[in-house]
Design a protein around this motif. Structure first.
Motif, PDB file in Angstrom:
ATOM      1  N   THR A 160       4.238   2.643   2.303  1.00 53.89           N
ATOM      2  CA  THR A 160       4.841   1.478   2.953  1.00 53.89           C
ATOM      3  C   THR A 160       6.107   1.087   2.193  1.00 53.89           C
ATOM      4  O   THR A 160       6.363   1.604   1.099  1.00 53.89           O
ATOM      5  CB  THR A 160       3.893   0.255   2.961  1.00 53.89           C
ATOM      6  OG1 THR A 160       3.862  -0.314   1.637  1.00 53.89           O
ATOM      7  CG2 THR A 160       2.488   0.609   3.411  1.00 53.89           C
ATOM      8  N   GLU A 214      -5.803   0.791   8.618  1.00 56.48           N
ATOM      9  CA  GLU A 214      -6.302  -0.520   8.185  1.00 56.48           C
ATOM     10  C   GLU A 214      -5.397  -1.665   8.657  1.00 56.48           C
ATOM     11  O   GLU A 214      -5.848  -2.813   8.782  1.00 56.48           O
ATOM     12  CB  GLU A 214      -6.420  -0.529   6.650  1.00 56.48           C
ATOM     13  CG  GLU A 214      -7.510  -1.446   6.152  1.00 56.48           C
ATOM     14  CD  GLU A 214      -7.510  -1.618   4.636  1.00 56.48           C
ATOM     15  OE1 GLU A 214      -7.901  -2.688   4.177  1.00 56.48           O
ATOM     16  OE2 GLU A 214      -7.100  -0.667   3.917  1.00 56.48           O
ATOM     17  N   HIS A 215      -4.134  -1.323   8.928  1.00 58.55           N
ATOM     18  CA  HIS A 215      -3.210  -2.368   9.395  1.00 58.55           C
ATOM     19  C   HIS A 215      -3.524  -2.807  10.829  1.00 58.55           C
ATOM     20  O   HIS A 215      -2.940  -3.744  11.332  1.00 58.55           O
ATOM     21  CB  HIS A 215      -1.753  -1.885   9.288  1.00 58.55           C
ATOM     22  CG  HIS A 215      -1.457  -0.624  10.042  1.00 58.55           C
ATOM     23  ND1 HIS A 215      -2.119   0.568   9.815  1.00 58.55           N
ATOM     24  CD2 HIS A 215      -0.563  -0.362  11.024  1.00 58.55           C
ATOM     25  CE1 HIS A 215      -1.640   1.503  10.609  1.00 58.55           C
ATOM     26  NE2 HIS A 215      -0.698   0.959  11.357  1.00 58.55           N
ATOM     27  N   TYR A 238       4.784  12.501   2.377  1.00 57.94           N
ATOM     28  CA  TYR A 238       4.789  12.131   3.810  1.00 57.94           C
ATOM     29  C   TYR A 238       5.412  13.251   4.645  1.00 57.94           C
ATOM     30  O   TYR A 238       4.935  13.558   5.739  1.00 57.94           O
ATOM     31  CB  TYR A 238       5.531  10.805   4.013  1.00 57.94           C
ATOM     32  CG  TYR A 238       5.163  10.139   5.324  1.00 57.94           C
ATOM     33  CD1 TYR A 238       4.041   9.308   5.409  1.00 57.94           C
ATOM     34  CD2 TYR A 238       5.902  10.365   6.488  1.00 57.94           C
ATOM     35  CE1 TYR A 238       3.672   8.727   6.609  1.00 57.94           C
ATOM     36  CE2 TYR A 238       5.538   9.786   7.694  1.00 57.94           C
ATOM     37  CZ  TYR A 238       4.424   8.962   7.737  1.00 57.94           C
ATOM     38  OH  TYR A 238       4.063   8.387   8.935  1.00 57.94           O
ATOM     39  N   GLY A 266       0.829  -1.204   0.000  1.00 52.48           N
ATOM     40  CA  GLY A 266       0.000   0.000   0.000  1.00 52.48           C
ATOM     41  C   GLY A 266       0.853   1.239   0.000  1.00 52.48           C
ATOM     42  O   GLY A 266       2.086   1.174   0.125  1.00 52.48           O
ATOM     43  N   ASP A 267       0.172   2.385  -0.141  1.00 53.32           N
ATOM     44  CA  ASP A 267       0.888   3.666  -0.204  1.00 53.32           C
ATOM     45  C   ASP A 267       1.600   3.918   1.123  1.00 53.32           C
ATOM     46  O   ASP A 267       1.101   3.540   2.189  1.00 53.32           O
ATOM     47  CB  ASP A 267      -0.102   4.792  -0.495  1.00 53.32           C
ATOM     48  CG  ASP A 267      -0.778   4.578  -1.842  1.00 53.32           C
ATOM     49  OD1 ASP A 267      -0.214   3.844  -2.681  1.00 53.32           O
ATOM     50  OD2 ASP A 267      -1.889   5.118  -2.056  1.00 53.32           O
ATOM     51  N   LYS A 320      -3.957  -3.780  -1.339  1.00 49.27           N
ATOM     52  CA  LYS A 320      -3.527  -2.538  -0.673  1.00 49.27           C
ATOM     53  C   LYS A 320      -4.137  -2.391   0.717  1.00 49.27           C
ATOM     54  O   LYS A 320      -5.334  -2.602   0.902  1.00 49.27           O
ATOM     55  CB  LYS A 320      -3.889  -1.339  -1.542  1.00 49.27           C
ATOM     56  CG  LYS A 320      -2.959  -1.194  -2.729  1.00 49.27           C
ATOM     57  CD  LYS A 320      -3.037   0.205  -3.298  1.00 49.27           C
ATOM     58  CE  LYS A 320      -1.880   0.445  -4.253  1.00 49.27           C
ATOM     59  NZ  LYS A 320      -1.763   1.839  -4.637  1.00 49.27           N
ATOM     60  N   ILE A 321      -3.279  -2.034   1.658  1.00 45.35           N
ATOM     61  CA  ILE A 321      -3.694  -1.765   3.032  1.00 45.35           C
ATOM     62  C   ILE A 321      -3.467  -0.270   3.253  1.00 45.35           C
ATOM     63  O   ILE A 321      -2.369   0.234   2.993  1.00 45.35           O
ATOM     64  CB  ILE A 321      -2.819  -2.593   4.019  1.00 45.35           C
ATOM     65  CG1 ILE A 321      -3.017  -4.089   3.787  1.00 45.35           C
ATOM     66  CG2 ILE A 321      -3.116  -2.229   5.473  1.00 45.35           C
ATOM     67  CD1 ILE A 321      -4.419  -4.602   4.039  1.00 45.35           C
ATOM     68  N   ASP A 322      -4.506   0.418   3.740  1.00 46.09           N
ATOM     69  CA  ASP A 322      -4.417   1.865   3.925  1.00 46.09           C
ATOM     70  C   ASP A 322      -3.905   2.169   5.340  1.00 46.09           C
ATOM     71  O   ASP A 322      -4.686   2.273   6.289  1.00 46.09           O
ATOM     72  CB  ASP A 322      -5.823   2.460   3.693  1.00 46.09           C
ATOM     73  CG  ASP A 322      -5.826   3.974   3.793  1.00 46.09           C
ATOM     74  OD1 ASP A 322      -4.776   4.556   4.138  1.00 46.09           O
ATOM     75  OD2 ASP A 322      -6.893   4.565   3.524  1.00 46.09           O
ATOM     76  N   LEU A 353      -2.590   4.867   6.471  1.00 46.64           N
ATOM     77  CA  LEU A 353      -2.919   6.211   6.975  1.00 46.64           C
ATOM     78  C   LEU A 353      -4.249   6.189   7.723  1.00 46.64           C
ATOM     79  O   LEU A 353      -4.473   6.967   8.646  1.00 46.64           O
ATOM     80  CB  LEU A 353      -2.991   7.226   5.827  1.00 46.64           C
ATOM     81  CG  LEU A 353      -1.697   7.529   5.085  1.00 46.64           C
ATOM     82  CD1 LEU A 353      -1.920   8.648   4.078  1.00 46.64           C
ATOM     83  CD2 LEU A 353      -0.567   7.894   6.043  1.00 46.64           C
ATOM     84  N   ASN A 354      -5.132   5.278   7.297  1.00 45.34           N
ATOM     85  CA  ASN A 354      -6.430   5.176   7.980  1.00 45.34           C
ATOM     86  C   ASN A 354      -6.497   3.977   8.927  1.00 45.34           C
ATOM     87  O   ASN A 354      -7.586   3.526   9.287  1.00 45.34           O
ATOM     88  CB  ASN A 354      -7.562   5.132   6.947  1.00 45.34           C
ATOM     89  CG  ASN A 354      -7.789   6.519   6.371  1.00 45.34           C
ATOM     90  OD1 ASN A 354      -7.927   7.498   7.114  1.00 45.34           O
ATOM     91  ND2 ASN A 354      -7.759   6.632   5.051  1.00 45.34           N
TER      92      ASN A 354
END
Ligand SMILES: N[C@@H](CCC(=O)N[C@@H](CS)C(=O)NCC(=O)O)C(=O)O
Length: 225
Positions: A10, A37-38, A212, A7-8, A30-32, A34-35
């Protein structure tokens, strides 16, 4: 077939690049981060450590730790042009550099991007970040001396995973400062950046690093808690 959870923002592109170089079949999920999701129950069921990237092997095993994933793929698929084989005399220098990047550069980069996790006082964050950056620069200084004597790549004239790994983190650092200070590091970075397979990855990483850095300015308490 492999599944790569990335994901973005990472380090998953490091693994994706090996998959592409080796022409290995995979699916990217993709795992988000920033929100958060991980930290979802669904992702924690895949990797209880809550860290990205994760590689699901064709046998269904969930593996993590980016350096291990890169090496695992290169070895399993015999990409000996990327990682010297076990009996290759270049193997020692390759492993030494590869593990140094994983243990002593990458960990400082984590501190650089997550200073709020290393102190309870928010006014310490900027100093923690500066310290992490100076630690990385001092590691690069040592590498620069070695590359000046025996470069342009980590293994002399032979490109390897170690060069791509190092370049990824240089892209995420204050790359201009690093390249201005260390000419042999700059040379390695330029060579890697101009490899057709690597160019899009390094360019995207530079963009992600800049985005970032902006987010860090806007969220001094931490982009990700
Ligand atoms: N040592 C692990 C660290 C992985 C890691 O920190 N991944 C980041 C994304 S690049 C992450 O999951 N960050 C979320 C967090 O730390 O909360 C590795 O190298 O793979």
């Amino acid at each position: 077939m492999y599944i790569l959870y990335g994901g973005d923002f990472t380090r998953a592109p490091l693994v994706q690049w090996v998959l592409e170089e080796g022409k290995i079949d995979y699916e990217l999920r993709k795992i988000d981060i920033l929100n958060g999701e991980h930290r979802s129950a669904e992702f924690l069921a895949i990797n209880p450590a809550g860290l990205v990237p994760v590689l699901i092997t064709p046998e269904g095993e969930a593996l993590y730790e980016v350096a291990a994933l890169m090496l695992y793929l290169a070895e399993r698929h015999q990409l000996t042009e990327l990682a010297p084989a076990v009996t290759d005399p270049d193997r020692g220098l390759f492993l030494s550099t590869f593990f140094h990047i994983a243990g002593d550069i990458q960990s400082e980069m984590k501190r650089f991007h997550f200073p709020h996790r290393f102190s309870l006082r928010r006014h310490d964050d900027a100093a923690i970040q500066e310290l992490a950056k100076s630690m990385v620069l001092s590691r690069l200084s040592v590498m620069n001396t070695r590359l000046a004597a025996r470069g342009p790549y980590v293994l002399g004239s032979r490109f390897s995973l170690a060069d791509f790994y190092l370049s990824f983190w240089i892209a995420y650092l204050d790359r201009q400062a690093a390249c201005e200070q260390f000419s042999s590091i700059a040379r390695l970075y330029d060579l890697v950046r101009s490899r057709p397979g690597a160019t899009p990855y390094i360019e995207d990483t530079e963009k992600a690093a800049d985005a970032y850095a902006l987010m860090m300015k806007k969220h001094p308490g931490g982009v990700i808690a």
